[in-house]
Design a protein around this motif. Structure first.
Motif, mmCIF file in Angstrom:
data_model
loop_
_atom_site.group_PDB
_atom_site.id
_atom_site.type_symbol
_atom_site.label_atom_id
_atom_site.label_comp_id
_atom_site.label_asym_id
_atom_site.label_seq_id
_atom_site.Cartn_x
_atom_site.Cartn_y
_atom_site.Cartn_z
ATOM 1 N N LYS A 92 0.882 -1.159 0.000
ATOM 2 C CA LYS A 92 0.000 0.000 0.000
ATOM 3 C C LYS A 92 0.916 1.204 0.000
ATOM 4 C CE LYS A 92 -4.633 -0.079 1.484
ATOM 5 N NZ LYS A 92 -5.577 0.754 2.199
ATOM 6 N N PRO A 93 0.557 2.227 -0.720
ATOM 7 C CA PRO A 93 1.464 3.365 -0.784
ATOM 8 C C PRO A 93 1.799 3.920 0.606
ATOM 9 C CG PRO A 93 -0.670 3.833 -1.827
ATOM 10 C CD PRO A 93 -0.615 2.376 -1.567
ATOM 11 N N ASP A 94 0.883 3.803 1.534
ATOM 12 C CA ASP A 94 1.100 4.382 2.858
ATOM 13 C C ASP A 94 1.973 3.525 3.758
ATOM 14 O OD1 ASP A 94 -2.271 5.501 2.844
ATOM 15 O OD2 ASP A 94 -0.450 6.564 2.278
ATOM 16 N N LEU A 95 2.073 2.231 3.451
ATOM 17 C CA LEU A 95 2.756 1.343 4.388
ATOM 18 C C LEU A 95 3.606 0.341 3.618
ATOM 19 C CD1 LEU A 95 2.777 1.029 7.456
ATOM 20 C CD2 LEU A 95 1.143 -0.821 7.187
ATOM 21 N N THR A 96 4.850 0.721 3.391
ATOM 22 C CA THR A 96 5.750 -0.146 2.639
ATOM 23 C C THR A 96 6.763 -0.773 3.578
ATOM 24 O OG1 THR A 96 5.562 1.477 0.869
ATOM 25 C CG2 THR A 96 7.248 -0.217 0.612
ATOM 26 N N PRO A 97 6.819 -2.111 3.606
ATOM 27 C CA PRO A 97 7.829 -2.746 4.465
ATOM 28 C C PRO A 97 9.230 -2.306 4.041
ATOM 29 C CG PRO A 97 6.275 -4.366 3.607
ATOM 30 C CD PRO A 97 6.000 -3.090 2.880
ATOM 31 N N ALA A 98 10.036 -1.963 5.020
ATOM 32 C CA ALA A 98 11.416 -1.557 4.750
ATOM 33 C C ALA A 98 12.288 -2.785 4.937
ATOM 34 C CB ALA A 98 11.824 -0.432 5.688
ATOM 35 N N ILE A 99 12.511 -3.510 3.834
ATOM 36 C CA ILE A 99 13.165 -4.812 3.989
ATOM 37 C C ILE A 99 14.675 -4.768 3.824
ATOM 38 C CG2 ILE A 99 11.288 -6.452 3.584
ATOM 39 C CD1 ILE A 99 11.894 -6.246 0.625
ATOM 40 N N ASP A 100 15.193 -3.724 3.187
ATOM 41 C CA ASP A 100 16.628 -3.725 2.904
ATOM 42 C C ASP A 100 17.427 -2.757 3.764
ATOM 43 O OD1 ASP A 100 16.596 -5.722 0.992
ATOM 44 O OD2 ASP A 100 15.909 -4.342 -0.563
ATOM 45 N N LEU A 101 16.983 -2.520 4.966
ATOM 46 C CA LEU A 101 17.685 -1.561 5.814
ATOM 47 C C LEU A 101 19.018 -2.132 6.296
ATOM 48 C CD1 LEU A 101 14.781 -0.321 8.119
ATOM 49 C CD2 LEU A 101 15.648 0.771 6.045
ATOM 50 N N THR A 102 19.988 -1.265 6.451
ATOM 51 C CA THR A 102 21.247 -1.693 7.054
ATOM 52 C C THR A 102 21.047 -1.760 8.573
ATOM 53 O OG1 THR A 102 22.003 0.564 7.378
ATOM 54 C CG2 THR A 102 22.570 -0.465 5.277
ATOM 55 N N ASP A 103 21.997 -2.423 9.257
ATOM 56 C CA ASP A 103 21.915 -2.497 10.721
ATOM 57 C C ASP A 103 21.895 -1.099 11.332
ATOM 58 O OD1 ASP A 103 21.886 -5.201 10.559
ATOM 59 O OD2 ASP A 103 23.977 -5.507 11.162
ATOM 60 N N GLU A 104 22.655 -0.214 10.719
ATOM 61 C CA GLU A 104 22.739 1.162 11.223
ATOM 62 C C GLU A 104 21.385 1.876 11.063
ATOM 63 O OE1 GLU A 104 25.211 2.482 12.868
ATOM 64 O OE2 GLU A 104 24.124 4.389 13.013
ATOM 65 N N GLN A 105 20.733 1.685 9.919
ATOM 66 C CA GLN A 105 19.414 2.312 9.701
ATOM 67 C C GLN A 105 18.380 1.746 10.663
ATOM 68 O OE1 GLN A 105 19.376 1.320 5.492
ATOM 69 N NE2 GLN A 105 19.162 3.493 4.964
ATOM 70 N N LYS A 106 18.495 0.445 10.942
ATOM 71 C CA LYS A 106 17.566 -0.167 11.895
ATOM 72 C C LYS A 106 17.776 0.394 13.295
ATOM 73 C CE LYS A 106 16.796 -4.560 9.529
ATOM 74 N NZ LYS A 106 16.954 -6.018 9.565
ATOM 75 N N LEU A 107 19.032 0.515 13.680
ATOM 76 C CA LEU A 107 19.343 1.069 14.997
ATOM 77 C C LEU A 107 18.790 2.482 15.118
ATOM 78 C CD1 LEU A 107 20.912 1.051 17.741
ATOM 79 C CD2 LEU A 107 22.918 1.841 16.476
ATOM 80 N N GLN A 108 18.958 3.267 14.058
ATOM 81 C CA GLN A 108 18.458 4.638 14.054
ATOM 82 C C GLN A 108 16.939 4.666 14.234
ATOM 83 O OE1 GLN A 108 19.292 6.991 10.447
ATOM 84 N NE2 GLN A 108 21.112 7.676 11.602
ATOM 85 N N ALA A 109 16.255 3.764 13.500
ATOM 86 C CA ALA A 109 14.794 3.707 13.595
ATOM 87 C C ALA A 109 14.365 3.280 14.998
ATOM 88 C CB ALA A 109 14.245 2.739 12.548
ATOM 89 N N ARG A 110 15.076 2.323 15.582
ATOM 90 C CA ARG A 110 14.732 1.896 16.944
ATOM 91 C C ARG A 110 14.861 3.054 17.914
ATOM 92 N NH1 ARG A 110 17.581 -2.875 15.501
ATOM 93 N NH2 ARG A 110 19.475 -2.404 16.678
ATOM 94 N N GLN A 111 15.950 3.794 17.776
ATOM 95 C CA GLN A 111 16.163 4.918 18.690
ATOM 96 C C GLN A 111 15.096 5.987 18.490
ATOM 97 O OE1 GLN A 111 20.259 5.782 17.729
ATOM 98 N NE2 GLN A 111 21.036 4.501 19.394
ATOM 99 N N GLN A 112 14.771 6.277 17.224
ATOM 100 C CA GLN A 112 13.787 7.335 16.955
ATOM 101 C C GLN A 112 12.395 6.944 17.428
ATOM 102 O OE1 GLN A 112 14.428 8.097 12.807
ATOM 103 N NE2 GLN A 112 16.209 9.394 13.237
#
Ligand SMILES: [Zn+2]
Length: 287
Positions: A19-39
């Motif tokens: 769905k345009p509003d909810l796209t799974p982010a499947i190719d994130l790097t570990d660093e991007q994931k960590l950033q998202a967790r913190q945010q």
């Protein structure tokens, strides 16, 4: 070894509807994931659930954490895209920072209970781990201290040792389709299609209390947690029960099962409070 064990099951994860509003982010790097967790303060932005998936924020390359239930509600328009934007600005766990969340006090011990058994985890450094359930070299339940927050990794199996669910640092990597995840009053509950409870754990900043789940490897070794009881399983058979309350001590681990007969080469990491070691002989065998 850990990854190889699950390699054949990666394809089982359900494909999310696009769905345009909810796209799974499947190719994130570990660093991007960590950033998202913190945010997102280590939880679903709607309910704070410590088990979630990564999705792209609307019109942004940044990721947001959303749990199974709220992803479903966003897709079925029970939740509007504007509520999502609101929550991204003010994640649930940020608002409850002074109530039980996952931001822990480094001067206080985290109580880790599996059934009636309790150990206390001390997290001194910024990045540390506590193995809670460890079976023959495989981590089944691990607590990570990360930037002052707790996050969780666990693997849940059925009663024969077939892997069902895999969560890595909060990210739901593998799950049967249509299973039900709720996180209310600090308690994560996972139910199967028949609405039977498969996993129950209270997960918050000073207490981790696991009362339901199968943690069994493909050889039938592991632990079954059922209410107060922790049942050790060896070769698919009940090996013994553990119901002890131990004095607070410095342990790097909680419950370990160590089948020396099958894995003579294994060395246990850390210092476990409860160790179940297999010494039974195979019937009729001199191995
Ligand atoms: Zn949620």
């Amino acid at each position: 070894m850990y990854n190889a064990f699950y390699a054949g099951f990666i394809d089982m994860q359900p494909i999310e509807a696009h769905k345009p509003d909810l796209t799974p982010a499947i190719d994130l790097t570990d660093e991007q994931k960590l950033q998202a967790r913190q945010q997102c303060f280590y939880g679903c932005v709607f309910c704070g659930s410590p088990v979630f998936r990564y999705y792209f924020q609307p019109d942004s390359a940044a990721a947001v954490l959303i749990c199974h239930l709220h992803a479903k509600q966003l897709r079925t328009t029970l939740l509007s895209p504007s509520t999502l934007l609101e929550r991204i600005r003010q994640p649930f766990n940020q608002q409850r920072i002074n109530k039980p969340g996952f931001s822990f006090d480094p001067n206080r011990r985290v109580q880790v209970s599996v059934g009636m058994n309790t150990v206390y985890a001390d997290f001194v450094a910024d990045s540390e781990e506590q193995y809670c359930i460890w079976v023959n070299g495989q981590e089944f339940f691990t607590l990570h201290a990360e930037s002052g927050w707790l996050c969780f990794s666990f693997s849940l199996s059925d009663n024969t040792g077939q892997p069902l669910i895999r969560v890595e640092r909060g990210e739901l990597i593998q799950s049967p389709e249509q299973w039900d995840y709720t996180y209310e009053i600090n308690t994560l509950k996972i139910r199967d299609l028949q609405r039977r409870l498969q996993f129950t754990a209270q997960l918050c900043n000073d207490r981790v209390l696991l009362t339901k789940g199968n943690f069994i490897d493909s050889f039938g070794d592991g632990f079954v947690v059922e209410g107060n009881r922790v049942i050790a399983m060896l070769d698919g058979q009940k090996g013994g029960q553990y119901m002890h309350r131990i004095e607070p001590g410095r342990y790097k681990g909680g419950w370990a099962l160590f089948n020396k007969i099958r894995h003579p080469e294994l060395v246990m990491p850390g210092n476990f409070a409860f160790v179940c070691a297999a010494k039974r002989k195979y019937s009729g065998s001199e191995r």
